[in-house]
Design an enzyme around this catalytic site. Structure first.
Site, PDB file in Angstrom:
ATOM      1  N   ASN A  94       0.841  -1.201   0.000  1.00 24.07           N
ATOM      2  CA  ASN A  94       0.000   0.000   0.000  1.00 24.07           C
ATOM      3  C   ASN A  94       0.870   1.243   0.000  1.00 24.07           C
ATOM      4  OD1 ASN A  94      -2.969  -0.863   0.275  1.00 24.07           O
ATOM      5  ND2 ASN A  94      -1.852  -2.182   1.718  1.00 24.07           N
ATOM      6  N   GLU A  95       1.224   1.646  -1.192  1.00 23.05           N
ATOM      7  CA  GLU A  95       2.132   2.775  -1.363  1.00 23.05           C
ATOM      8  C   GLU A  95       1.451   4.071  -0.924  1.00 23.05           C
ATOM      9  OE1 GLU A  95       4.975   2.053  -1.698  1.00 23.05           O
ATOM     10  OE2 GLU A  95       5.500   0.759  -3.365  1.00 23.05           O
ATOM     11  N   PRO A  96       2.252   5.132  -0.702  1.00 27.64           N
ATOM     12  CA  PRO A  96       1.684   6.404  -0.297  1.00 27.64           C
ATOM     13  C   PRO A  96       0.483   6.778  -1.166  1.00 27.64           C
ATOM     14  CG  PRO A  96       4.054   6.554  -0.307  1.00 27.64           C
ATOM     15  CD  PRO A  96       3.714   5.189  -0.815  1.00 27.64           C
TER      16      PRO A  96
ATOM     17  N   SER B 262      -2.511   5.377  -0.539  1.00 27.24           N
ATOM     18  CA  SER B 262      -3.534   4.343  -0.342  1.00 27.24           C
ATOM     19  C   SER B 262      -4.488   4.798   0.761  1.00 27.24           C
ATOM     20  CB  SER B 262      -2.888   3.024   0.085  1.00 27.24           C
ATOM     21  OG  SER B 262      -1.971   2.595  -0.884  1.00 27.24           O
TER      22      SER B 262
ATOM     23  N   THR C 147      10.382   1.767  -3.559  1.00 34.00           N
ATOM     24  CA  THR C 147      10.156   0.341  -3.352  1.00 34.00           C
ATOM     25  C   THR C 147      10.899  -0.466  -4.408  1.00 34.00           C
ATOM     26  OG1 THR C 147       7.974   0.844  -2.483  1.00 34.00           O
ATOM     27  CG2 THR C 147       8.341  -1.411  -3.231  1.00 34.00           C
TER      28      THR C 147
END
Ligand code: GLP
Length: 628
Positions: free
Chosen positions: A160-162, A164, A179
């Site tokens: 859940n990348e920034p 999300s 990532t």
């Protein structure tokens, strides 16, 4: 272990700090074992949410031990993994499905039908229904009892990348640049890292009844502090754990190092003012006040919450001078000691001269990244420098390097007067090309290919050594077996590795050792190498050379040292910095952190300048390693 989740700290979620990841892993594994037993005794399945990455590896090893030695059964356990790279089939060595089999499932008695991992190969038009089914499946077994989590440097949980949202559900996402950089070594280069993944959403994760997030090493410290102490925000998905009610962080001292109570303990409660802590406080205050140490006033100490220190060790004038002198004495252009000089206040002793300096590099580039300028000085100042790469680094080398070598060899052979004299070489080159073709871009490298790639890096290291004046015969590659047999994030060291290092120490009998890895993620190559050096030194305890040997720690790609941690600051002139960059340019594959080494050295110099020390172009920093 200390539990500091109590009021009065800055932590907004319970945080357990352990002295090692192993200790944390056993505590968590024991809890999981109890959970499984309780659920099973009540005739129910235990439902676990699982994570990948290096962080949970010690925990999985402990679960396997509990299964083997204490009869813990997983027959009635159902698992759901957080995520999977989109595009990788489940037999791909870097797929999370493969990771889970290797790290856990193949070693316990869990039925295959109880294992759930998002599919990396579901077709684009099926992604939505696949994700929806994943959610329903979790609900249909009664939800997740305990979800295990790691944290990425972007603050992500799962993938859940920034950005999300709190309510996000299982879905396909695009991986963040950071990532992908962090996964680059797994895939031999950032360009090979998949761009997408399927991940449980933040909302899916928060539905689990309990959450346990693990993080180790200083490189995670900053994001861990943001998740624990910062605002709840989509920019750091792990910060949502603060709102869960039964979430805990299991972290080691490295990962805890940016928490306020560790970094700025005087803001949290009473402090025992050791010399290191005093230096930390004064340095921090000087940065905060934007004034050099010698200009700090009694009022500053009071204003910055250091009145306690002031009353114990003040007045400011005297305290400032003391810290100024300490910092001043860390600076030395003579890392091997200055012969025939008074060494009372120098970091390294003058005699013996010249010294035998043993420089350990976990992978072939690390020592150049961390201390290229210092290597240059040691050589220039007449010391006997041996540069030892503990591993071959073969896993970092791109296939194209092997291809280049094999193709050149074939060309040489075909241009030779007597091509038949090149028969063996031609066969070898064809074999390399055949393997490359057969294994595809991400397949496992067989021994022959790893060997060739190791040789490529050996050449690069020799070149880099040469650029710093180290003769080829003083450049050693240990090829430690743990590396040759493993993959990133999954290495396992054995006694054989310790023996290799011990032998080297006994042969060289160094006066100084330079090492790194103390602050790294415990499963990284540099941390494993660091532990091996520690074990080898232990084996040599009591030997004359060993008791007289000074140990210096440098930082490779890890977070740079802060001024209060530095015991020796070796200044670099612009020319030396240039020479270091030239040495680094010999490596074909450097991560972005590694290639920005010069910037980190410049930053050290700026810090010293701001504290009121002399202004240098750049500084390499070292911490004295005190043996236990
Ligand atoms: C990947 C995984 C995460 C994991 C993170 C950190 O992004 N999807 O679940 O937490 O890596 O990995 P490591 O534990 O290796 O630092």
């Amino acid at each position: 272990m200390s539990n500091h989740s109590a009021a009065g700290t800055f932590e907004k979620v319970p945080t357990l700090i352990f002295s090692s990841s192993g200790e944390a892993a056993s505590v968590l594994a024991a809890e999981v074992a109890a959970l499984i037993r309780t659920k099973n005794e009540a005739g129910k399945n235990a439902v676990l949410g699982l994570a990948t990455g290096s962080s949970p590896v010690p925990f999985y090893r402990e679960l396997i031990r509990l299964h083997r030695e204490e009869g813990l059964s997983f027959a009635k356990v159902i698992t759901f993994n957080l995520d999977e790279y989109y595009g990788l089939p489940s037999d791909h060595p870097e797929s999370y499905a493969c990771f889970m089999r290797e790290q856990l499932f193949d070693h316990i008695d869990i039925p295959a039908s109880n294992i759930n991992i998002p599919s990396g190969t579901v077709s684009s038009d099926q992604v939505f229904s696949h994700c929806r089914d994943y959610e329903s499946k979790i609900d249909s077994v009664g939800g997740i009892d305990l979800q295990i989590l790691g944290i990425g440097r972007t603050g992500h949980i799962g993938f859940n990348e920034p950005g999300s949202s709190r309510d996000s559900l299982t879905r396909r996402i695009t991986l963040d640049r950071v990532t992908r950089q962090d996964a680059a070594s797994d895939f031999r280069g950032e360009e090979n890292v998949p761009r997408f993944a399927i991940t449980m959403g933040v909302g899916t994760i928060l539905r689990a009844r309990k959450l346990a997030l693990m993080a180790w090493g200083e490189n995670k410290a900053e994001v861990v502090a943001r998740a624990i102490e910062g605002a709840v925000t989509e920019a750091v998905s792990a910060s949502f754990l603060q709102e869960h009610g039964d979430a805990r962080f299991f972290i080691d001292e490295g990962a805890a190092s940016e928490l306020t109570k560790i970094k700025l303990p005087w803001l949290v409660g009473p402090v025992s003012w050791t010399p290191r802590e005093t230096r930390r406080a004064v340095v921090w205050q000087s940065f905060k006040a934007k004034r050099p140490v010698l200009k700090l006033t009694d009022e500053d100490y009071n204003e910055f919450g250091l009145s306690d220190l002031l009353s114990e060790q003040g007045p400011a004038y005297q305290l400032n001078i003391r810290i100024f002198n300490q910092l001043q004495h860390t600076i030395s252009g003579w890392p091997g000691g200055k012969p025939d000089a008074d060494d009372t206040y120098r970091p390294e002793r003058a005699r013996p001269y010249p010294k035998r300096a043993l420089v350990f590099s976990p992978e072939p580039q690390d020592a150049i990244v961390g201390m290229g300028g210092t290597l240059d000085r040691l050589v220039e100042q007449g010391h006997e420098v041996r540069l030892v790469s503990m591993t071959s680094g073969s896993l970092r080398v791109a296939d194209s390097e092997a291809d280049k070598f094999a193709s050149t060899l074939l060309e040489l052979a075909s241009n030779a007067d007597d091509p038949s004299a090149w028969r063996r070489q031609t066969e070898y080159a064809r074999e390399v090309l055949r393997i490359l073709e057969e294994k595809g871009e991400f397949g496992e490298d067989p021994a022959l290919l790893r060997h060739l790639k190791g040789l490529v890096l050996r050449g690069e290291l020799r070149d880099a050594g040469h650029a710093l004046g180290i003769p080829a015969e003083q450049v050693v590659i240990l090829d430690l077996p743990f590396y040759e047999k493993g993959r990133y994030r999954r290495f396992q060291v054995t006694d054989e590795d310790v023996k290799g290092v011990t032998q080297l120490l006994r042969d060289f009998k160094p006066h100084q050792i330079y090492a790194t890895g103390d602050a790294a993620d415990p499963s990284s190559v540099s941390a494993l190498c660091f532990r091996l050096i520690g074990a080898a030194l232990k084996a040599c305890e009591g030997e004359d050379w060993a008791s007289a040997c000074n140990l210096w720690l440098y930082r490779g790609k890890e977070k740079p040292m802060e001024p209060h941690e530095i015991d020796m600051a070796v200044p670099m002139s612009p020319v030396q910095l240039e020479r270091k960059s030239r040495a680094l340019s010999r490596y074909a594959a450097l991560s972005s952190l590694e290639s920005s080494a010069s910037e980190a050295n410049r930053q050290n110099a700026r810090h010293y300048d701001a504290l009121g020390m002399a202004e240098y172009e750049a500084i390499e920093s070292f911490h004295r390693w005190k043996r236990a």
